[in-house]
Design a protein around this motif. Structure first.
Motif, PDB file in Angstrom:
ATOM      1  N   SER A 197     119.083  60.346  29.199  1.00 32.49           N
ATOM      2  CA  SER A 197     120.029  60.112  30.295  1.00 32.49           C
ATOM      3  C   SER A 197     119.279  59.864  31.597  1.00 32.49           C
ATOM      4  N   ALA A 198     118.292  60.716  31.888  1.00 38.03           N
ATOM      5  CA  ALA A 198     117.465  60.503  33.075  1.00 38.03           C
ATOM      6  C   ALA A 198     116.661  59.219  32.939  1.00 38.03           C
ATOM      7  N   GLY A 199     116.238  58.907  31.705  1.00 41.97           N
ATOM      8  CA  GLY A 199     115.467  57.694  31.482  1.00 41.97           C
ATOM      9  C   GLY A 199     116.274  56.440  31.742  1.00 41.97           C
ATOM     10  N   ASN A 200     117.510  56.384  31.232  1.00 34.82           N
ATOM     11  CA  ASN A 200     118.345  55.212  31.472  1.00 34.82           C
ATOM     12  C   ASN A 200     118.695  55.067  32.944  1.00 34.82           C
ATOM     13  N   LEU A 201     118.952  56.164  33.627  1.00 33.98           N
ATOM     14  CA  LEU A 201     119.209  56.108  35.062  1.00 33.98           C
ATOM     15  C   LEU A 201     117.992  55.554  35.799  1.00 33.98           C
ATOM     16  N   THR A 202     116.799  56.029  35.445  1.00 27.75           N
ATOM     17  CA  THR A 202     115.580  55.565  36.104  1.00 27.75           C
ATOM     18  C   THR A 202     115.400  54.062  35.919  1.00 27.75           C
ATOM     19  N   ALA A 203     115.591  53.583  34.688  1.00 32.36           N
ATOM     20  CA  ALA A 203     115.421  52.159  34.414  1.00 32.36           C
ATOM     21  C   ALA A 203     116.445  51.314  35.164  1.00 32.36           C
ATOM     22  N   LEU A 204     117.699  51.780  35.213  1.00 36.45           N
ATOM     23  CA  LEU A 204     118.735  50.990  35.883  1.00 36.45           C
ATOM     24  C   LEU A 204     118.586  51.023  37.399  1.00 36.45           C
ATOM     25  N   LEU A 205     118.020  52.103  37.939  1.00 33.93           N
ATOM     26  CA  LEU A 205     117.699  52.112  39.370  1.00 33.93           C
ATOM     27  C   LEU A 205     116.654  51.053  39.693  1.00 33.93           C
ATOM     28  N   ALA A 206     115.660  50.923  38.830  1.00 36.13           N
ATOM     29  CA  ALA A 206     114.648  49.891  39.034  1.00 36.13           C
ATOM     30  C   ALA A 206     115.259  48.502  38.883  1.00 36.13           C
ATOM     31  N   ALA A 207     116.153  48.340  37.907  1.00 32.14           N
ATOM     32  CA  ALA A 207     116.825  47.052  37.727  1.00 32.14           C
ATOM     33  C   ALA A 207     117.636  46.692  38.968  1.00 32.14           C
ATOM     34  N   ARG A 208     118.284  47.679  39.556  1.00 32.39           N
ATOM     35  CA  ARG A 208     119.070  47.436  40.774  1.00 32.39           C
ATOM     36  C   ARG A 208     118.178  46.944  41.907  1.00 32.39           C
ATOM     37  N   GLN A 209     117.037  47.596  42.082  1.00 33.14           N
ATOM     38  CA  GLN A 209     116.125  47.182  43.143  1.00 33.14           C
ATOM     39  C   GLN A 209     115.621  45.764  42.907  1.00 33.14           C
ATOM     40  N   ALA A 210     115.412  45.416  41.633  1.00 31.32           N
ATOM     41  CA  ALA A 210     114.845  44.108  41.318  1.00 31.32           C
ATOM     42  C   ALA A 210     115.866  42.981  41.384  1.00 31.32           C
ATOM     43  N   LYS A 211     117.125  43.267  41.026  1.00 32.00           N
ATOM     44  CA  LYS A 211     118.080  42.190  40.802  1.00 32.00           C
ATOM     45  C   LYS A 211     119.319  42.219  41.692  1.00 32.00           C
ATOM     46  N   ALA A 212     119.521  43.275  42.474  1.00 33.24           N
ATOM     47  CA  ALA A 212     120.767  43.359  43.253  1.00 33.24           C
ATOM     48  C   ALA A 212     120.841  42.297  44.336  1.00 33.24           C
ATOM     49  N   GLY A 213     119.684  41.932  44.906  1.00 34.16           N
ATOM     50  CA  GLY A 213     119.687  40.958  45.991  1.00 34.16           C
ATOM     51  C   GLY A 213     119.952  41.579  47.345  1.00 34.16           C
ATOM     52  N   HIS A 214     120.064  42.901  47.393  1.00 35.43           N
ATOM     53  CA  HIS A 214     120.224  43.611  48.656  1.00 35.43           C
ATOM     54  C   HIS A 214     119.613  44.998  48.503  1.00 35.43           C
ATOM     55  N   ASP A 215     119.410  45.691  49.592  1.00 33.14           N
ATOM     56  CA  ASP A 215     118.774  47.012  49.565  1.00 33.14           C
ATOM     57  C   ASP A 215     119.826  48.079  49.300  1.00 33.14           C
ATOM     58  N   ALA A 216     120.150  48.256  48.033  1.00 29.41           N
ATOM     59  CA  ALA A 216     121.181  49.230  47.668  1.00 29.41           C
ATOM     60  C   ALA A 216     120.705  50.650  47.893  1.00 29.41           C
TER      61      ALA A 216
END
Length: 478
Positions: free
Chosen positions: A151-170
């Protein structure tokens, strides 16, 4: 010059520790003898209230010295995962050597927030992760962290995905700093992915479901419509999550096809391989994870197929620098600024600040026992699952849900004379009967609106004879 109080000095006395340690190992070894010989129940079932009474909070003011007696009660009333007839959740029967390493980790207590707090465990973690990335076929420059569970692992990966792909500083701007985000996930994905999306403030629309086929595998041809549907709903898709060994059935999604789709649309490709990434270690079953080497991030639990005590989860990134982006914030009293982003200050990249020496047990077992042990355990449990599925299919009074992709087998008892509408209730009663008697421990799941018994053959000491005995026990209970 002051001296420690006598009671504190006695609590830290090395000779007393030596005596207790010998007693402890003897008791645990005796426990292993009994459980691996199938003596006693798998789970000595008791209602919660009874165990609350057995272990009251009436703590004495002065020492009692009854550690051995307390441990005897703990061993007697705990769940016995080393029993070969434990075929329940995806939690391993830990290697005894790994348990000894936890003993060492607890005594040394090197917290690992920064390098100087855990110099040895930091180095071990770095190299264990490099080895795991190599096993998966990730390129040079990949990297990651160990964290506390999938659970912590998937959250960590998706946080990184957000930083890489969101297009804004979430991270600094919050969820409202840009368009609402979503990830495409198969209907069979683990609930931790949906939970991670909600933790990040994306709401229920933070996950967009992708249909699965009759084998509960993601249908790659459905991804285009899922992407369009998310966009019509005003969401910006940033990633696709695929499963390598889903929780319910152990299904492996077609990773290469998902990787192609992500490359076409510029999406992050995350593989939840918490259970099944270990297949990469087995020459016979490595093909199950073909395409995982193309992932941007992978979660891999060592406390499942790699026989480690919980919790040891690797979060691996194709581009190792992405591991810094999941938790991009400053704690100056620890890190003295983040300009250099040293890999050796692990808390820069994990949910935890203080973290136990997770790598020690995995590193030590790989170093002492060798990698073939792990490959053999994975191959053998996957083989066992296939033989069990064949036995179910030829039985005449059991139904197999799907042919197993790994070591998870879902089935149901279908004795003659039981009307179809009553079969769901029968499975529930059968499981309750076996679990409360202590003969076996298995779980249940719901697939296609029907209740199925579910076994995870995670204990390498479980045999075909144990599984035949399971079927006989279910017949007797019915």
């Amino acid at each position: 010059m002051s001296s420690p109080r006598p009671n504190l000095a006695a609590a830290y006395d090395p000779e007393r520790f030596r005596q207790l340690g010998h007693q402890l190992v003897d008791q645990l070894a005796d426990h292993l003898v009994r459980t691996t010989r199938r003596e006693g129940p798998v789970l000595p079932w008791a209602p919660p209230a009874l165990n609350v009474e057995r272990f009251p909070a009436d703590f004495p003011e002065e020492p009692t010295g009854d550690f051995s007696a307390l441990l005897t009660r703990v061993l007697e009333h705990s769940h016995h995962l080393h029993h070969p007839r434990y075929v329940g959740h995806q939690v391993s029967a830990p290697l005894p050597l790994a348990a000894l390493c936890d003993f060492v980790s607890s005594l040394l207590n090197n917290g690992m927030a920064v390098y100087e707090l855990g110099p040895v465990s930091t180095a071990m973690e770095h190299n264990v992760l490099r080895w795991m990335a190599g096993v998966l076929g990730l390129p040079e420059g990949s990297g990651g962290v160990l964290t506390s569970g999938g659970s912590a692992g998937n959250l960590t990966a998706l946080l990184a995905a957000r930083q890489a792909k969101a297009g804004h500083d979430a991270w600094n701007g919050g969820a409202s700093a840009g368009p609402p985000l979503t990830v495409l996930v198969p209907e069979s994905t683990h609930y931790s992915v949906s939970r991670a999306a909600k933790v990040m403030g994306w709401g229920a629309g933070g996950v967009t479901s992708v249909p699965v086929d009759a084998r509960h595998r993601l249908r790659p041809e459905a991804l285009e419509e899922a992407l369009a549907s998310a966009r019509r709903a005003g969401r910006k898709p940033i990633a696709v999550v695929a499963s390598a060994g889903s929780t319910a059935t152990g299904a492996f999604d077609p990773l290469d096809a998902v990787a192609d789709f992500c490359a076409k649309h510029g999406l992050w490709f995350h593989v939840d391989g918490a259970h099944g990434a270990s297949a990469a270690l087995s020459p016979r079953y490595r093909h199950q994870v073909k395409g995982i080497e193309r992932a941007d991030s992978v979660v891999w639990d060592a406390h499942k197929e790699m026989m480690m005590p919980a919790l040891v989860t690797a979060v691996l990134f194709r581009d190792g620098s992405r591991s810094f982006e999941a938790f991009a914030q400053e704690a100056s009293y620890l890190f003295n600024g983040q300009g250099s982003r040293p890999w050796s200050d692990v808390a820069l990249r994990t949910l935890e600040c203080t973290k136990e020496m997770m790598a020690l047990k995995l590193y030590a077992c790989l170093h002492v026992l060798g990698t073939k042990l792990f490959a053999d355990a994975i191959t053998d449990t996957f083989d066992l699952a296939r033989r069990f599925a064949e036995r179910l299919q030829s039985s005449g009074d059991f139904e197999l849900a799907v042919p197993p992709d790994c070591n998870i087998v879902c089935f149901r008892h279908t004795p003659q004379g039981v009307p179809a509408p009553e079969l769901d209730a029968l499975q529930v009663r059968l499981r309750e009967s076996l679990v409360t008697s202590g003969d076996f421990y298995l779980v249940q799941t719901t697939l296609g609106g029907r209740v199925w018994l579910r076994t995870t053959l995670v204990n390498p000491l479980t045999t075909d004879a144990d599984l035949e005995a399971l079927l006989e026990a279910l017949r007797r209970a019915a």
